[in-house]
Design a protein around this motif. Sequence first.
Motif, mmCIF file in Angstrom:
data_model
loop_
_atom_site.group_PDB
_atom_site.id
_atom_site.type_symbol
_atom_site.label_atom_id
_atom_site.label_comp_id
_atom_site.label_asym_id
_atom_site.label_seq_id
_atom_site.Cartn_x
_atom_site.Cartn_y
_atom_site.Cartn_z
ATOM 1 N N ALA A 77 8.314 4.854 0.054
ATOM 2 C CA ALA A 77 8.817 5.696 -1.034
ATOM 3 C C ALA A 77 7.986 5.564 -2.305
ATOM 4 C CB ALA A 77 10.278 5.365 -1.317
ATOM 5 N N THR A 78 7.604 4.352 -2.647
ATOM 6 C CA THR A 78 6.818 4.163 -3.866
ATOM 7 C C THR A 78 5.460 4.838 -3.751
ATOM 8 O OG1 THR A 78 7.920 2.073 -4.362
ATOM 9 C CG2 THR A 78 5.783 2.450 -5.402
ATOM 10 N N TRP A 79 4.831 4.713 -2.582
ATOM 11 C CA TRP A 79 3.545 5.385 -2.352
ATOM 12 C C TRP A 79 3.693 6.893 -2.532
ATOM 13 C CZ3 TRP A 79 3.082 8.583 2.150
ATOM 14 C CH2 TRP A 79 1.839 9.207 2.270
ATOM 15 N N GLN A 88 4.087 8.042 -6.129
ATOM 16 C CA GLN A 88 2.830 8.004 -6.870
ATOM 17 C C GLN A 88 1.848 9.063 -6.392
ATOM 18 O OE1 GLN A 88 1.571 3.987 -6.174
ATOM 19 N NE2 GLN A 88 3.057 3.088 -7.581
ATOM 20 N N SER A 89 1.896 9.404 -5.106
ATOM 21 C CA SER A 89 0.896 10.291 -4.518
ATOM 22 C C SER A 89 1.238 11.761 -4.638
ATOM 23 C CB SER A 89 0.684 9.921 -3.044
ATOM 24 O OG SER A 89 0.236 8.588 -2.931
ATOM 25 N N GLY A 90 2.536 12.115 -4.651
ATOM 26 C CA GLY A 90 2.889 13.501 -4.867
ATOM 27 C C GLY A 90 3.376 14.258 -3.645
ATOM 28 N N PRO A 91 3.384 15.591 -3.739
ATOM 29 C CA PRO A 91 4.041 16.425 -2.731
ATOM 30 C C PRO A 91 3.497 16.290 -1.317
ATOM 31 C CG PRO A 91 2.731 17.754 -4.269
ATOM 32 C CD PRO A 91 2.846 16.395 -4.855
ATOM 33 N N ALA A 92 2.190 16.139 -1.152
ATOM 34 C CA ALA A 92 1.659 16.025 0.201
ATOM 35 C C ALA A 92 2.172 14.761 0.880
ATOM 36 C CB ALA A 92 0.133 16.029 0.182
ATOM 37 N N ALA A 93 2.342 13.695 0.118
ATOM 38 C CA ALA A 93 2.858 12.450 0.682
ATOM 39 C C ALA A 93 4.316 12.593 1.082
ATOM 40 C CB ALA A 93 2.691 11.311 -0.325
ATOM 41 N N TRP A 94 5.129 13.200 0.210
ATOM 42 C CA TRP A 94 6.526 13.450 0.594
ATOM 43 C C TRP A 94 6.571 14.314 1.855
ATOM 44 C CZ3 TRP A 94 9.606 10.175 -1.361
ATOM 45 C CH2 TRP A 94 9.554 9.780 -2.700
ATOM 46 N N ALA A 95 5.685 15.312 1.920
ATOM 47 C CA ALA A 95 5.657 16.193 3.090
ATOM 48 C C ALA A 95 5.274 15.429 4.343
ATOM 49 C CB ALA A 95 4.671 17.338 2.852
ATOM 50 N N GLN A 96 4.299 14.536 4.248
ATOM 51 C CA GLN A 96 3.901 13.747 5.418
ATOM 52 C C GLN A 96 5.070 12.916 5.946
ATOM 53 O OE1 GLN A 96 0.079 12.020 3.759
ATOM 54 N NE2 GLN A 96 -0.412 12.165 5.937
ATOM 55 N N LEU A 97 5.833 12.342 5.040
ATOM 56 C CA LEU A 97 6.979 11.538 5.471
ATOM 57 C C LEU A 97 8.045 12.417 6.116
ATOM 58 C CD1 LEU A 97 7.358 9.037 2.488
ATOM 59 C CD2 LEU A 97 6.255 8.657 4.707
ATOM 60 N N ASP A 119 1.288 -5.043 -7.722
ATOM 61 C CA ASP A 119 0.010 -4.363 -7.904
ATOM 62 C C ASP A 119 -0.430 -4.227 -9.353
ATOM 63 O OD1 ASP A 119 -0.059 -4.070 -5.225
ATOM 64 O OD2 ASP A 119 0.598 -1.990 -5.202
ATOM 65 N N GLY A 120 0.521 -4.443 -10.274
ATOM 66 C CA GLY A 120 0.173 -4.273 -11.673
ATOM 67 C C GLY A 120 0.209 -2.814 -12.048
ATOM 68 N N GLY A 121 1.384 -2.331 -12.521
ATOM 69 C CA GLY A 121 1.505 -0.928 -12.905
ATOM 70 C C GLY A 121 1.495 -0.029 -11.696
ATOM 71 N N LEU A 122 0.690 1.024 -11.759
ATOM 72 C CA LEU A 122 0.659 2.001 -10.677
ATOM 73 C C LEU A 122 0.028 1.447 -9.419
ATOM 74 C CD1 LEU A 122 -0.266 5.284 -12.529
ATOM 75 C CD2 LEU A 122 1.947 4.607 -11.633
ATOM 76 N N GLY A 123 -0.815 0.438 -9.546
ATOM 77 C CA GLY A 123 -1.314 -0.226 -8.348
ATOM 78 C C GLY A 123 -2.602 0.349 -7.817
ATOM 79 N N VAL A 124 -3.101 -0.358 -6.820
ATOM 80 C CA VAL A 124 -4.409 -0.031 -6.272
ATOM 81 C C VAL A 124 -4.433 1.337 -5.624
ATOM 82 C CG1 VAL A 124 -3.947 -1.126 -4.057
ATOM 83 C CG2 VAL A 124 -6.298 -0.868 -4.832
ATOM 84 N N TRP A 125 -3.297 1.773 -5.031
ATOM 85 C CA TRP A 125 -3.352 3.063 -4.326
ATOM 86 C C TRP A 125 -3.446 4.241 -5.271
ATOM 87 C CZ3 TRP A 125 -5.213 3.478 0.068
ATOM 88 C CH2 TRP A 125 -5.094 2.424 0.973
ATOM 89 N N TRP A 126 -2.816 4.108 -6.461
ATOM 90 C CA TRP A 126 -2.998 5.176 -7.444
ATOM 91 C C TRP A 126 -4.464 5.243 -7.848
ATOM 92 C CZ3 TRP A 126 -4.962 5.087 -12.359
ATOM 93 C CH2 TRP A 126 -4.813 6.257 -13.104
ATOM 94 N N ILE A 151 -8.244 13.498 4.305
ATOM 95 C CA ILE A 151 -6.730 13.858 4.577
ATOM 96 C C ILE A 151 -6.110 13.016 5.158
ATOM 97 C CG2 ILE A 151 -4.880 13.928 5.095
ATOM 98 C CD1 ILE A 151 -5.596 12.225 5.292
ATOM 99 N N GLY A 152 -5.972 15.546 6.871
ATOM 100 C CA GLY A 152 -4.936 16.398 7.083
ATOM 101 C C GLY A 152 -4.480 15.776 7.767
ATOM 102 N N PHE A 153 -7.009 15.974 7.657
ATOM 103 C CA PHE A 153 -5.744 15.641 8.360
ATOM 104 C C PHE A 153 -5.107 14.584 7.638
ATOM 105 C CE2 PHE A 153 -3.300 16.142 11.997
ATOM 106 C CZ PHE A 153 -2.772 14.927 12.273
ATOM 107 N N LEU A 154 -5.227 14.789 7.457
ATOM 108 C CA LEU A 154 -5.939 14.843 6.553
ATOM 109 C C LEU A 154 -5.382 14.443 5.305
ATOM 110 C CD1 LEU A 154 -6.177 18.072 8.258
ATOM 111 C CD2 LEU A 154 -7.728 16.939 8.611
ATOM 112 N N PHE A 155 -5.038 14.124 4.270
ATOM 113 C CA PHE A 155 -4.741 14.018 2.884
ATOM 114 C C PHE A 155 -3.697 12.954 2.645
ATOM 115 C CE2 PHE A 155 -5.902 18.339 3.727
ATOM 116 C CZ PHE A 155 -6.968 18.426 2.904
ATOM 117 N N SER A 156 -4.118 11.752 2.457
ATOM 118 C CA SER A 156 -3.084 10.742 2.409
ATOM 119 C C SER A 156 -3.478 9.444 1.756
ATOM 120 C CB SER A 156 -2.641 10.457 3.830
ATOM 121 O OG SER A 156 -3.740 10.096 4.589
ATOM 122 N N GLY A 157 -4.381 9.403 0.851
ATOM 123 C CA GLY A 157 -4.813 8.140 0.297
ATOM 124 C C GLY A 157 -5.565 7.381 1.351
#
Length: 418
Positions: A316-318, A321-330, A386-393, A405-411
Amino acid sequence: MNVRRRSAAALAAIAVIGAAAPAVAADPSPSPSALAKADGTAGLYGTSDPTYDGVWRQSLALLAQDAVGVEPPAQAVGWLTRQQCADGAFAPFRADTAKPCDAKTAVDTNSTAAAVQALAALGGHDAATGKALTWLKSVQNKDGGWGYTPGGPSDANSTSVVIGALTAAGEKPEQVTKGGKSPYDALLAFALPCEGDGKGAFAFQPDEKGKLSANADATAAGVLGALGKGLVTGPGKAADAECAGSGKPTRQEAAAGGAAYLSQAVAKTGHLTSALAGAADQPDYGNTADAVVALAAQGGAERAAKPLRWLEENAATWAKQSGPAAWAQLILAAHATGTDPRAFGGTDLVARLQATGPDVPTASVTVSATTASGDEEKDKEKKEEDGGLGVWWFVGVCLVAGIGIGFLFSGRNRKQQP
């Protein structure tokens, strides 16, 4: 399907044009607040710079909503259809859609194939999908596959997402040939043999010496492609997940081999990892979500149970921070396993995705106090680690600055090992 993503979506092209990073990084992207006011973003999901992932991001969001029975806002659908060029292709983002596409418009196969899948799922867009498919066929390589850019060397991810587009539009991929080769011929050429390192996996592309190396992102994409499936799929029937046979595998053998590789990769921790130069390995949330979809499609929901559970507990935290494509992937991972996306580890994924889109009624994005409290606690723990937003942000910002990405698009980076 990382990012991505790649935002989850922007990462789809990292393996192909990542070398362009210095030039792009020298010209910082505008702030989200500036983008929100700029021409071309009205109707777009998310507020981050859409230069490299706009169409992919939007397509995933529309697919995810359709998969769970939510009608996307007309403004969002209109944004996507207006992005199409006259010849049928899509670029990641065109700020001024009144200006015709020209030779400088950076169209690509991944954005086009994702848009086809989204518009085909929504229905009523046959003219747009027909033009897009005509363009995709016109840039098919002689080996039967596709690269990210027109004429670029074929890769497993791009070929797979185009296979998904063909299937979504009601075509039979095996009948779409170039020089006597079909997309499946190209895809199976990326499958590793059933012995040695990475057995059963798919490679993204051969290296300079023609060697194939296992790649988790390409494997997740390759499993779906070999099965003839797109980004949205439900649980498949139970099937063997073993790498068997010798020589060129059949589609079913390649899918089974890929699923076996992914199963082994997530067996210990429940997730895939991404190795970044100079940094410790990190959980790869986007690729793990893609792996869940692939595992469920090949062998049923039970095969994807462990990584799905890990996502429920940690993702959820990822996504926040990552936005709509991440919510969509989940959401797509939940859908593939028959899991309720509105109660995903205490989070309503559908409401969270809708909250990133245009014209959202307040009532439709209400999150319960319990869910909000749980997410806040997870956010707090994550920030402490991670300190604030963290390494993935930070990684996401760097990747968006450096590609596509799609495939793509996911950090995620397609060329990283799990």
